[in-house]
Every structure is written in structure tokens, then in C-alpha cells.
Design a protein around this motif. Structure first.
Motif, PDB file in Angstrom:
ATOM      1  N   GLU A   1       0.882  -1.109   0.127  1.00 40.61           N
ATOM      2  CA  GLU A   1       0.076   0.058   0.101  1.00 40.61           C
ATOM      3  C   GLU A   1       1.030   1.354  -0.084  1.00 40.61           C
ATOM      4  O   GLU A   1       1.924   1.156   0.822  1.00 40.61           O
ATOM      5  CB  GLU A   1      -1.086   0.031   1.260  1.00 40.61           C
ATOM      6  N   TRP A   2       0.587   2.229  -0.998  1.00 43.75           N
ATOM      7  CA  TRP A   2       1.344   3.440  -0.847  1.00 43.75           C
ATOM      8  C   TRP A   2       0.584   4.565  -0.663  1.00 43.75           C
ATOM      9  O   TRP A   2      -0.833   4.640  -0.603  1.00 43.75           O
ATOM     10  CB  TRP A   2       2.133   3.686  -2.247  1.00 43.75           C
ATOM     11  N   ASN A   3       0.910   5.642  -0.219  1.00 46.61           N
ATOM     12  CA  ASN A   3       0.244   6.927   0.197  1.00 46.61           C
ATOM     13  C   ASN A   3       1.205   8.012  -0.175  1.00 46.61           C
ATOM     14  O   ASN A   3       2.394   8.050   0.182  1.00 46.61           O
ATOM     15  CB  ASN A   3      -0.043   6.923   1.840  1.00 46.61           C
TER      16      ASN A   3
ATOM     17  N   GLU B   1       3.812   0.877   2.500  1.00 47.82           N
ATOM     18  CA  GLU B   1       3.621  -0.441   3.605  1.00 47.82           C
ATOM     19  C   GLU B   1       3.580  -1.454   3.100  1.00 47.82           C
ATOM     20  O   GLU B   1       2.935  -1.521   1.994  1.00 47.82           O
ATOM     21  CB  GLU B   1       2.504   0.067   4.449  1.00 47.82           C
ATOM     22  N   PHE B   2       4.198  -2.688   3.746  1.00 44.03           N
ATOM     23  CA  PHE B   2       4.199  -4.026   3.127  1.00 44.03           C
ATOM     24  C   PHE B   2       3.305  -4.828   4.278  1.00 44.03           C
ATOM     25  O   PHE B   2       3.543  -4.715   5.376  1.00 44.03           O
ATOM     26  CB  PHE B   2       5.312  -4.777   2.849  1.00 44.03           C
TER      27      PHE B   2
ATOM     28  N   LEU C   1       1.623  -6.036   9.535  1.00 40.16           N
ATOM     29  CA  LEU C   1       2.592  -5.126   8.970  1.00 40.16           C
ATOM     30  C   LEU C   1       3.988  -5.622   8.996  1.00 40.16           C
ATOM     31  O   LEU C   1       4.444  -6.015  10.130  1.00 40.16           O
ATOM     32  CB  LEU C   1       2.545  -3.761   9.611  1.00 40.16           C
ATOM     33  N   LEU C   2       4.449  -5.780   7.731  1.00 41.29           N
ATOM     34  CA  LEU C   2       5.876  -6.242   7.523  1.00 41.29           C
ATOM     35  C   LEU C   2       6.815  -5.042   7.613  1.00 41.29           C
ATOM     36  O   LEU C   2       7.854  -4.963   8.398  1.00 41.29           O
ATOM     37  CB  LEU C   2       6.023  -7.180   6.437  1.00 41.29           C
ATOM     38  N   ASP C   3       6.606  -4.106   7.143  1.00 41.22           N
ATOM     39  CA  ASP C   3       7.417  -2.800   7.117  1.00 41.22           C
ATOM     40  C   ASP C   3       6.829  -1.648   6.685  1.00 41.22           C
ATOM     41  O   ASP C   3       5.984  -1.561   5.759  1.00 41.22           O
ATOM     42  CB  ASP C   3       8.703  -3.231   6.310  1.00 41.22           C
ATOM     43  N   LYS C   4       7.556  -0.555   6.710  1.00 43.12           N
ATOM     44  CA  LYS C   4       7.116   0.606   6.328  1.00 43.12           C
ATOM     45  C   LYS C   4       8.180   1.705   6.020  1.00 43.12           C
ATOM     46  O   LYS C   4       9.359   1.591   6.724  1.00 43.12           O
ATOM     47  CB  LYS C   4       6.024   1.563   7.552  1.00 43.12           C
ATOM     48  N   TYR C   5       8.148   2.272   4.950  1.00 47.42           N
ATOM     49  CA  TYR C   5       9.162   3.218   4.299  1.00 47.42           C
ATOM     50  C   TYR C   5       8.590   4.449   3.919  1.00 47.42           C
ATOM     51  O   TYR C   5       7.348   4.689   3.482  1.00 47.42           O
ATOM     52  CB  TYR C   5       9.903   2.486   3.054  1.00 47.42           C
ATOM     53  N   ASN C   6       9.243   5.607   4.294  1.00 49.81           N
ATOM     54  CA  ASN C   6       9.012   6.930   3.882  1.00 49.81           C
ATOM     55  C   ASN C   6      10.224   7.341   2.890  1.00 49.81           C
ATOM     56  O   ASN C   6      11.132   7.813   3.455  1.00 49.81           O
ATOM     57  CB  ASN C   6       8.807   7.820   5.039  1.00 49.81           C
ATOM     58  N   ILE C   7       9.939   7.128   1.678  1.00 48.97           N
ATOM     59  CA  ILE C   7      10.951   7.679   0.501  1.00 48.97           C
ATOM     60  C   ILE C   7      10.949   9.061   0.167  1.00 48.97           C
ATOM     61  O   ILE C   7      10.104   9.671  -0.094  1.00 48.97           O
ATOM     62  CB  ILE C   7      10.962   6.649  -0.823  1.00 48.97           C
TER      63      ILE C   7
ATOM     64  N   TRP D   1      11.420  18.206  17.685  1.00 46.66           N
ATOM     65  CA  TRP D   1      12.473  17.774  16.929  1.00 46.66           C
ATOM     66  C   TRP D   1      11.940  17.361  15.409  1.00 46.66           C
ATOM     67  O   TRP D   1      10.782  16.758  15.088  1.00 46.66           O
ATOM     68  CB  TRP D   1      13.583  16.767  17.335  1.00 46.66           C
ATOM     69  N   GLU D   2      12.870  17.675  14.595  1.00 43.44           N
ATOM     70  CA  GLU D   2      12.855  16.854  13.218  1.00 43.44           C
ATOM     71  C   GLU D   2      14.047  16.312  12.848  1.00 43.44           C
ATOM     72  O   GLU D   2      15.079  17.340  13.214  1.00 43.44           O
ATOM     73  CB  GLU D   2      12.368  17.999  12.167  1.00 43.44           C
ATOM     74  N   ARG D   3      14.151  15.128  12.421  1.00 45.06           N
ATOM     75  CA  ARG D   3      15.371  14.589  12.210  1.00 45.06           C
ATOM     76  C   ARG D   3      15.686  13.717  11.078  1.00 45.06           C
ATOM     77  O   ARG D   3      14.482  13.437  10.453  1.00 45.06           O
ATOM     78  CB  ARG D   3      16.090  13.935  13.201  1.00 45.06           C
ATOM     79  N   LYS D   4      16.872  13.368  10.482  1.00 48.36           N
ATOM     80  CA  LYS D   4      16.923  12.384   9.474  1.00 48.36           C
ATOM     81  C   LYS D   4      17.267  10.950  10.352  1.00 48.36           C
ATOM     82  O   LYS D   4      18.382  10.968  10.906  1.00 48.36           O
ATOM     83  CB  LYS D   4      18.048  12.680   8.701  1.00 48.36           C
ATOM     84  N   GLY D   5      16.547  10.216  10.039  1.00 48.66           N
ATOM     85  CA  GLY D   5      16.450   8.935  11.019  1.00 48.66           C
ATOM     86  C   GLY D   5      17.491   7.883   9.942  1.00 48.66           C
ATOM     87  O   GLY D   5      17.553   7.979   8.699  1.00 48.66           O
ATOM     88  N   TYR D   6      18.190   6.961  10.796  1.00 48.19           N
ATOM     89  CA  TYR D   6      18.788   5.943   9.992  1.00 48.19           C
ATOM     90  C   TYR D   6      17.969   5.007   9.189  1.00 48.19           C
ATOM     91  O   TYR D   6      18.354   4.805   7.957  1.00 48.19           O
ATOM     92  CB  TYR D   6      19.561   5.005  11.176  1.00 48.19           C
ATOM     93  N   PHE D   7      16.793   4.610   9.676  1.00 53.80           N
ATOM     94  CA  PHE D   7      15.712   4.110   8.745  1.00 53.80           C
ATOM     95  C   PHE D   7      14.949   5.381   8.340  1.00 53.80           C
ATOM     96  O   PHE D   7      14.839   6.367   8.946  1.00 53.80           O
ATOM     97  CB  PHE D   7      14.879   3.223   9.490  1.00 53.80           C
ATOM     98  N   THR D   8      14.252   5.076   7.473  1.00 53.92           N
ATOM     99  CA  THR D   8      13.265   6.086   6.784  1.00 53.92           C
ATOM    100  C   THR D   8      11.699   6.161   7.602  1.00 53.92           C
ATOM    101  O   THR D   8      11.170   7.230   7.255  1.00 53.92           O
ATOM    102  CB  THR D   8      12.854   5.959   5.292  1.00 53.92           C
ATOM    103  N   ALA D   9      11.694   5.478   8.454  1.00 56.60           N
ATOM    104  CA  ALA D   9      10.123   5.430   9.092  1.00 56.60           C
ATOM    105  C   ALA D   9      10.391   4.739  10.332  1.00 56.60           C
ATOM    106  O   ALA D   9      10.918   3.542  10.685  1.00 56.60           O
ATOM    107  CB  ALA D   9       9.246   4.398   8.371  1.00 56.60           C
ATOM    108  N   TYR D  10       9.661   5.392  11.483  1.00 54.63           N
ATOM    109  CA  TYR D  10       9.460   4.946  12.839  1.00 54.63           C
ATOM    110  C   TYR D  10       8.222   5.049  13.372  1.00 54.63           C
ATOM    111  O   TYR D  10       7.332   6.106  12.669  1.00 54.63           O
ATOM    112  CB  TYR D  10      10.542   5.833  13.679  1.00 54.63           C
TER     113      TYR D  10
END
Length: 975
Positions: free
Chosen positions: A629-631, A667-668, A674-680, A835-844
Motif C-alpha cells: 500500500e502506498w500513500n 507499507e508491506f 505489517l511487515l515494514d514501512k518506508y518513507n521515501i 524535533w525533526e531529524r533524519k533517521g537511520y531508517f526512513t520510518a519509525y
């Protein structure tokens, strides 16, 4: 309705239709017996100092203490000690319909030595605390009457599991369920099942090996049902002999694996003269485990194990197994994207394995032998029976579970003949599974006691010498390698954990890099995090003699407990209450079976498709079987990818109006989970830092002791004695008390509980300072030192409160590991940070310790009580009973205290509307500190956690004798 929801409804309907048949949910039955299995769990009577002949039937134990069974004694307030017997008593009714049957008492785990009496008659003894064993009490218990049960237990100091030793207290007691059961005179004494697949892994053979309790001829009927309750095969054995075997050829059965855990049900019935005596159901998973060359295969497919080490633990009952936590631990395993559990360092309950069968979890089932080094027990004849009895009970009780794919004969011990005999017995009795042993480096070259190499704590890059075995990129030629302890969760780094909790988030790099590198190897078959659950036991605060129970707390870094919360420490991805810690999401990400390899897309065209590189890291599942699923900017939809297991490919996104600086969420899902989520990131995501140029008006007033500066919305003074900015106010509200101060901490040496030293804790000695207005911008410079460490600050600030601070320091002692380096301000008490930051992963997740966007209320510290489960998320904890004891409440929550790495913006909010912003291009780390009534804003250009150790990732910044830090600050009057 979303496609995922429709699939869920269809799946649920199929599941319910299967339940209606009743076949796959049938239970063990004995004809003529209403309840063939009765739980004896509950409140028993207990004596820590039982009288002589306490087992006698006539003895009155009504004045004994009450105790919960199952559960540890010490965790319930009884200060038992090693090698000193204590006793339990209880009464139970034997049902009348048990007449004519064999009556059994089943103990699922009593630590560590037990003797049993029924109605005053001795029944048997047993060594070992974590396996199921039974007592035949037919001649001692009368159906229709009440029986008296007495159990003597000793927590033996020579127990080969060493379980009390590494629990840091005596865990003795009845730790697992106790049952009363009835068996017909003719019943299965043995019912062993294995499955064998043909060379094409298409068809199968179901092999059943059985023995009966009596040589009297009986009829046996075996029937195999699928998950919907349909019978697909049967085998009848009229007038069966006492021992025998039968095989069923099964065409194209559904295969069992961790990703598709399809279960059949085998019904085994014994009849006599046309009357069914008993029916035994066994779950069957058609799967075959093989070691070939350097790889581990399940059903002919190479598998990579991603898992954790699991202990039984309950925060109030101790090393106790409960139905609730057995199920929850299996569910958490799947939620964390783990497909593998090592049952450290003893076999689990049958119930836990039932859930592993059901949910799809590979299990390394380990015998309860631990830390038996040379000269202790592994080579001594008097311990041989203990080794072999534990192995026999583990294997015979658990061998029918498809989830169990590996046996382990023991943990971190020296080879000896008792391990050899254990291995030989397993190989003679179960040829369907490989065997492991650690430490393998102690095994002579001419001996074979393992089929898979077990290595503990490789370095994250996989190039290391581990236990004498050289590995390269996680490869070791000759056989598969499982790193069944790796990526140790932060635990022994006490000073770092006490200072602030971000070390738990930083750990994400270790596991992510380890698993990604292992997937590139040939022989690396997997790894298991140490560990899954925090090893913290909440002993009663008023436990008599608690200080005498374990008198070396803190020695050798084994524990830093400061009070009754003891154990090895917080080494889990969940706490002992099973609340998810920061490490949980990071495990889910690192172990994700679906990996998008792009974090940012720089080349894109609005209105055209977007192509993302993706790696299918499943072992058995094509990505077409997942829901994607994408958004994006208010629009959503489904995507599709047809990528084989282990392969890489591309995920295509539709033709959308892609815009610079936006994010695409993907999201997968599999089986509704939920397997994983990415914010590209689409295009560049950095901050455009403001320029320090003339804006607004700033004025100066000089005196002999200070320089007063005033801008549009702020004012402060520069103290000429120390060069510091002091009493900075926004709109009349005090915000900064003084600063900037040098912030520099190091580890003088790494080891157990590496202590942190503050090199800027001494007296600041000002060498020179100056301040002047240049083209509408105030320039402030100061130079000085803390002992041998020199520091220089250059500050530029304009009239609207935009400031740039440069910090340079030199003279750092060589050879020391830097923990934090930067500067800080002593501030007034704030009410909130964001805060706003750049994560090691793209989604938390939103409730993470450091999501990419987040905030923390500095006054929110929910009430916590010792030995009571918190109702809030872990991030809001303000108590840490293990590391700080019971007497200290932390002034800030974990969320508020934690360093936020790679910030774009870090904001501190004050009560009357003032706000202080730290801006960066994801190069700084910030945290808010409140200690002894003093608040600080710390701004770091360097942060590192080399005290993680155990092969974990860190920068190990050791020889840096100088550093610089640069930050842009904005002073805002209003939120």
C-alpha cells in the motif's frame, strides 16, 4: 473496502469453516473420562523449613504459607537458599471416572531437584528444572477420594543448567504447570512422527513410530486431517503389536515453513473390541530439514534465520512460564519480523512450541546445560545420567513439533564425554534434525558433536576470529554457521544507559548491518539477538535476607542492580512486562523480509512512474503474495511486485505529480501483519540554514564587568569575567542562564560498565574574550581551557535572534574514546521539546524513542509503582528500578531525555511562549538534560557508543585530539 480487508474476511471465513468441523481442534480424549487432564495449578501450601517427615499423609499443613504454583519461591517472598530443601503440599480430588485407568502426575518444570510423595508414599525423584516428567500414582491415589501431594524441592548448586547462577538469585520452585491425568491401561507410551519429502519436494511420506503400554492386542487407527477438517488419509492396524511403525504416502501436501505454517492434524486412536479407548491428536507439519555442504535447507530451500534468544521470565513470578506470555512471546516474535527463536538455555514449554508451530517460528531447542566448563560436570560420570535424561526428555517431548528444526546439547561449555553421549543419543534417536553445541572450539578435531557451527558475538562486518574460528564476511567453509548470539542489546554499558537512553536507538546500526552482511555470505545461516526479553526480576522489596541471597552484585560487570530488581539487566527488545522498547522496531526494520534499497529518489519526473530498487529477503515467499500500500500527498493505492524469494528487482509507483521535498509512504503486509514501512524522500530533504546577516536592530551597553546586548525580542549580557552569555531573555522570559559551555565526555577505557569521564567538568579558565558590532551583527569571541583541553567559541547574532555558534576544542587526551563532543547551554526550565531529524531508517512509529518528527512534554512523568505493570508506553518511563533502584525518580521521561540524532530542527519551548531552535543539516545531535535541578541544552557534533561492544557497530572515535562544532540557533518570542 481495501483489498487487504477483503482478504482478511475471506481468510477468517475459511478459518471459521475449518473450526466448525472440530477435527483440527480435537483434544486428547479417554473414553468414559470426562476430564482426562486436570490442572493442579493454583495456591498450594509451602514451608521453607519443613518438619521431619513432612510428606506424611496425616501431617497438618494448614498453618503453612500460601504459594502460587507455578512460580518461583523467592519472587513470592520466600528466601530459599541453595542446597537447602523446602516443601510444598496440596490436596486434589481424583475423579471417580479415573477408576480402572492409569493415574499420572505431570510436572512440566520443577527447579532443580524434586522428590514426590502421594498419600505419604514415595513415588520418585527427578533432576532438572525445565523438562516435563511424570509420576505414575495409580497405586497411591484412589478414584473418588482426595489425595495428599507433597513435593520436596532443592535448588542445587551443582545443577548442570546453572540457571540460578545467571538469574542472580535462587530460582528454585515449581516453575511450570502441574497436571493430573488419566490414561487407559492400553495407551501410547511413544508416538513419534516425522515427515519425509521426495527429491522434488512435492510428495511426502508421513512416518509414525509407536509403542503401546501393553502387549495385549489392540486396534489402532491413524487418520490425517487437513486444516479444514477434511480427512485425506488413514491407516488401520488391527491387532497391533506392542511396538510398530506405519507410513502414509501423501500426495502434494501443503508444506510447513515459517512463512506458510500449514498444519495438519493426525488423530491416533486405540480401540479394543470395537470400543475406542483413547484418541490422541498431534499437529503435523510437512517439512524436511537438511544440512548440505555449507547451507541449511528447509524443504529444499536455503533458509536464513533471523531471530533472538528467549528466556522464560515473569516480572513477579520469575523464571516461570505462563500461558499468557507463551502466546504473547510467539506473537511478538512474528511482529518483530523474526522467524527464529533459540530457547536459551533450556527447553521451552510444549505450549510455546504449539504457538511456534501455529505462527511459523523456527526453533533451536536447547538442553538445560549451561556454563559447564572444564572440570565442572561435562566429563564426570556422576553427571552422565543428568545430561542424558534431560536430552531424552527434551527430544521425546518435543520431536513432533515442526517448528523445532535444531537441537542444541548445551550453551557455552567445555566439551566432555557427557556432551558426546548427548549428541550420540540424539543422532541415534532422531535423524531428522541437525545438532548444535557451544563452545565448538573446545571440541577435539577427531570428535563430532555438532552439525552446524555455533559462534557467538561476531563483529558487525563479519570479519573476525570468533572462538578460534576465522570468519570472513560471515563465511566459514565446511558447514553452515549460525551466530546464535549476536548484536547484544545495550545492557552492560551502565553509565551510558543511565545518562540517556539513545544508545538503544543507536544499536539499530549493528543489527541492520549484521543481517545485511550475513545475507551476502555463503555459509552464514542466521543469527539470534541477545536477547528478546529483559532479564530483570522484581523481587519483593521486603524479601527476608535479600542482601544475603546474592552477595556479589556488580562484580565483573555481571549486574548493576541497586535494589531488589536484579538479574543480568535490560538486554531485551521488550521489557519483562512485554512492553516494546526502542530496540523492537529496530529489530523489525533490520530483519525486514522486504527491503527497499532507496532511501531517497533524486532522479524523478512529475507525471511519470517512479522506480524503486527492492530486495525480497523472504525464504519461501514471492512478493506477489504480499499486500503493498502506498500513500503520497493525500492519494493512496496498491502496488504489485513479482519478485522471487532472495531476488532483487524494482517496485513501480504510478504516474503521480512527484514534487521536490516530499515523501512517499509505502507499507508491506502479509497475513494482515505489517511487515515494514518506508518513507521515501523525493528529492533533497536538507535544511536551508539561514544566513547571519543584518536583520533587525541590536544594541550594546558596556560596563566594567559586562556587556549588555538587546535585540528585537531578546536581551542578554556577556560576562567579562568568564566570557559567557548569561541571562538571555525572550520577551522578558529567562531562557538561557549561561553558555556556551564546552561539552566533552570520553571513556578512559572500555570494558564492563565503561565509566564516562567529563573533561569539561573542571573550572573554566578564560584566556581572552571580545565582543563588537560589525555591519549590524554582534560578534562574540572567547578562548579558554578546562585543564589541558583548550576551547574557542565564535558567536555571531543579529537583531532578530538568528545566531551561529562555532566551537573548536583541542588537547583531548590521545587514545581515549569520545562519547560526546560539542557545547551546551545552562537553561531555564522548559516545558516541551520537539524535533525533526533524519533517521537511520526512513520510518519509525509515533511512539518511538526518536521518530523523525516528534515532541516530548517535559513535565509528563506518569506514576509508576514497583512490581506493578505500567499502563503507558516504555518511552514515558521515569523510573528505572534496575539501574537506579527504588528511591530515584528520573526528572524526565525516556522520550525527553534521549539524544535526537541528525537533527534538522530541535526546539525547546518555554512557559511564556519563548522558543529556542537549533538548526542543522542533519549534522548535529541534541538532547535536553535535567540533573539536580539544573537544565541543559546539549548540542553535539560527535556522539558515539563504543561501550556497546560485543561486536556491535560504533565509530570508535579514539585518536581525535580536536573537534569542531557549528550550529545555527534561532530565538523566537512566540511558539
Amino acid at each position: 473496502m481495501k483489498i487487504r480487508e477483503i482478504v482478511f474476511l475471506i481468510f477468517s471465513a475459511l478459518l471459521l469453516s475449518g473450526c466448525m468441523t472440530g477435527k483440527q481442534n480435537q483434544k486428547f480424549t479417554v473414553t468414559g473420562v470426562e476430564k482426562p487432564v486436570i490442572s493442579l495449578n493454583g495456591v498450594w501450601k509451602f514451608s521453607i523449613d519443613p518438619p521431619e517427615k513432612f510428606w506424611q499423609k496425616e501431617l497438618d499443613s494448614s498453618e503453612w504459607s500460601d504459594i502460587n504454583v507455578p512460580g518461583e519461591c523467592q519472587m513470592q517472598g520466600f528466601p530459599i537458599k541453595a542446597d537447602i530443601p523446602f516443601a510444598y503440599r496440596t490436596r486434589f480430588d481424583v475423579p471417580e471416572d479415573y477408576a480402572g485407568r492409569k493415574i499420572m502426575l505431570n510436572f512440566h518444570g520443577v527447579y532443580s531437584y524434586a522428590r514426590v510423595w502421594v498419600n505419604g508414599e514415595f513415588v520418585r525423584e527427578h533432576f532438572g528444572g525445565f523438562t516435563k516428567w511424570s509420576c505414575d500414582i495409580t497405586e497411591f491415589a484412589e478414584p473418588g477420594e482426595t489425595a495428599q501431594l507433597a513435593v520436596e524441592v532443592v535448588d542445587r548448586s551443582d545443577d548442570i543448567s546453572g540457571a540460578s547462577d545467571y538469574a542472580k538469585h535462587n530460582i528454585g520452585g515449581i516453575l511450570r504447570d502441574v497436571e493430573l491425568s488419566a490414561l487407559p491401561v492400553q495407551h501410547f507410551e511413544k508416538l513419534h512422527i516425522d515427515t519425509e519429502l521426495d527429491e522434488e519436494y512435492q510428495n511426502a511420506q508421513l512416518n509414525i513410530d509407536y509403542s503401546l503400554s501393553s502387549s495385549k492386542p489392540s486396534d489402532i487407527l491413524f487418520r490425517l486431517f487437513d486444516a479444514q477438517g477434511r480427512m485425506i488419509k488413514k491407516a488401520e492396524i488391527p491387532q497391533a503389536e506392542k511396538q510398530g511403525s506405519v507410513s502414509m504416502d501423501i500426495e502434494s501436501p501443503e508444506k510447513w515453513n515459517s512463512e506458510h505454517p500449514y498444519l495438519y492434524t493426525l488423530s491416533a486412536e486405540i480401540s479394543k473390541d470395537g470400543k475406542v479407548l483413547c484418541s490422541v491428536p498431534e499437529k503435523v507439519g510437512f517439512r524436511e530439514v537438511k544440512v548440505r555442504g555449507e547451507k541449511l535447507y528447509v524443504n529444499g530451500v536455503e533458509v536464513r534465520l533471523r531471530g533472538a534468544n528467549r528466556h522464560d521470565i515473569h516480572p513477579k513470578l520469575g523464571r516461570c512460564a505462563t500461558a499468557k506470555y507463551d502466546k504473547l512471546d510467539a506473537q511478538l516474535t512474528k511482529q518483530a519480523n523474526m522467524n527464529y527463536i533459540r530457547t536459551s538455555h533450556y527447553p521451552p514449554t510444549e505450549r510455546f512450541l504449539d504457538y511456534c508451530d501455529r505462527y511459523g517460528i523456527y526453533v533451536e531447542d536447547e538442553s538445560a546445560v549451561c556454563f559447564q566448563y572444564e572440570g565442572i560436570s561435562s566429563n564426570k560420570d556422576k553427571f552422565t545420567d543428568r545430561y542424558l535424561s534431560q536430552v531424552r526428555e527434551m527430544v521425546n517431548n518435543h520431536r513432533n513439533h515442526p517448528s523445532v528444526i535444531i537441537w542444541s546439547v548445551g550453551n557455552e561449555s567445555s566439551y566432555g564425554k557427557n556432551f558426546q553421549k548427548s549428541y550420540d543419543w540424539i543422532k541415534a534417536n532422531d535423524k531428522t534434525r541437525p545438532v548444535m553445541f557451544s563452545f565448538p572450539n573446545t571440541v577435539p578435531k577427531n570428535k563430532k558433536v555438532y552439525d552446524i557451527l555455533s559462534l557467538h558475538y561476531p563483529k558487525w562486518h563479519g570479519n573476525d576470529k570468533v572462538h578460534g574460528f576465522q570468519i570472513k564476511n560471515f563465511d566459514r567453509s565446511g558447514m553452515p554457521v549460525i551466530y546464535d548470539e549476536w548484536a547484544h542489546v545495550p545492557c552492560y554499558c551502565t553509565d551510558s544507559i543511565k545518562e540517556e537512553p539513545n544508545i538503544r536507538a543507536f544499536w539499530e546500526r549493528s543489527l541492520d548491518k549484521m543481517y545485511a552482511n550475513l545475507l551476502k555470505s555463503k555459509s552464514g545461516a542466521g543469527g539470534a539477538i541477545w536477547g528478546m526479553i529483559d532479564e530483570t526480576f522484581f523481587l519483593p522489596e521486603d524479601l527476608p535476607g535479600r542482601g544475603d541471597i546474592w552477595d556479589n552484585q556488580g562484580e565483573n560487570g555481571s549486574t548493576e542492580a541497586l535494589g531488589p530488581a536484579i538479574g543480568y539487566g535490560q538486554w531485551g527488545i521488550v521489557d519483562s512486562w512485554r512492553r516494546k522498547k526502542p530496540e523492537f522496531w529496530r529489530t523489525k526494520k533490520a530483519y525486514s523480509p522486504v527491503k527497499i534499497l532507496d532511501k531517497q529518489v533524486d532522479q524523478f519526473s512529475p507525471g511519470e512512474k517512479l522506480k524503486l530498487k527492492i530486495h525480497n529477503r523472504f525464504n519461501h515467499t514471492n512478493l506477489s503474495r504480499t499486500s503493498i500500500e502506498w500513500n503520497y500527498m493525500g492519494k493512496s493505492g496498491l502496488a504489485f511486485a513479482d519478485i522471487a524469494p532472495g531476488a532483487k528487482g524494482h517496485l513501480l509507483m504510478p504516474e503521480l505529480n512527484w514534487q521536490e521535498g516530499t515523501k512517499l509512504s509505502i507499507e508491506f503486509f502479509k497475513d494482515r501483519r505489517l511487515l515494514d514501512k518506508y518513507n521515501i524522500r523525493i528529492g533533497k530533504q536538507g535544511n536551508e540554514l539561514p544566513q547571519i546577516k543584518k536583520q533587525g536592530r541590536i544594541t550594546l551597553k558596556n560596563s566594567s564587568s559586562k556587556t549588555a546586548a538587546e535585540g528585537e525580542n531578546f536581551e542578554f549580557v556577556i560576562d567579562k569575567n568568564d566570557g559567557l552569555i548569561k541571562n538571555l531573555k525572550l520577551g522578558g522570559e529567562l531562557v538561557i542562564k549561561s553558555g556556551p559551555h564546552l561539552h566533552l565526555t570520553i571513556f578512559e577505557k572500555l570494558g564492563w560498565n565503561s565509566p564516562i569521564k567529563n573533561l569539561a567538568a573542571g573550572e573554566w579558565e578564560l584566556k581572552s574574550s571580545s565582543s563588537s558590532l560589525k555591519q549590524g551583527v554582534l560578534h562574540v569571541q572567547m578562548k579558554g581551557s578546562f585543564g589541558k583541553v583548550s576551547a574557542e567559541f565564535n558567536i555571531r547574532i543579529n537583531g532578530v535572534g538568528t545566531a551561529e555558534i562555532d566551537c573548536k576544542a583541542s588537547g583531548i587526551p590521545g587514545g581515549k574514546h569520545i562519547k560526546e563532543a560539542g557545547f551546551k547551554f545552562i537553561t531555564a526550565a522548559a516545558e516541551k521539546i520537539s524535533w525533526e531529524r533524519k533517521g537511520y531508517f526512513t520510518a519509525y512509529p509515533a511512539n518511538d524513542l526518536s521518530p523523525e518528527k516528534g515532541s516530548a512534554d517535559l513535565s509528563y512523568t506518569p506514576e509508576m509503582k514497583y512490581r506493578q505493570k505500567p499502563e503507558h508506553c516504555w518511552i514515558y518511563d521515569s523510573e528505572d528500578y534496575f539501574y537506579f533502584g527504588l528511591d530515584k525518580t528520573l526528572p524526565l521521561s525516556m522520550l525527553a531525555r534521549g539524544l535526537k540524532e541528525n537533527i534538522f530542527r530541535y526546539s525547546v519551548f518555554y512557559n511564556r511562549g519563548g522558543r529556542l531552535d537549533v538548526l542543522s543539516d542533519a549534522e548535529l545531535g541534541c538532547r535536553y538534560e535535567r540533573q539536580a535541578g539544573k537544565d541543559s541544552l546539549i548540542i553535539n557534533s560527535i556522539w558515539d557508543y563504543p561501550d556497546l561492544q560485543w561486536g556491535n557497530y560504533a565509530e570508535f572515535i579514539k585518536n581525535k585530539k580536536s573537534f569542531s562544532a557549528n550550529a545555527v540557533l534561532e530565538l523566537n518570542k512566540d511558539y
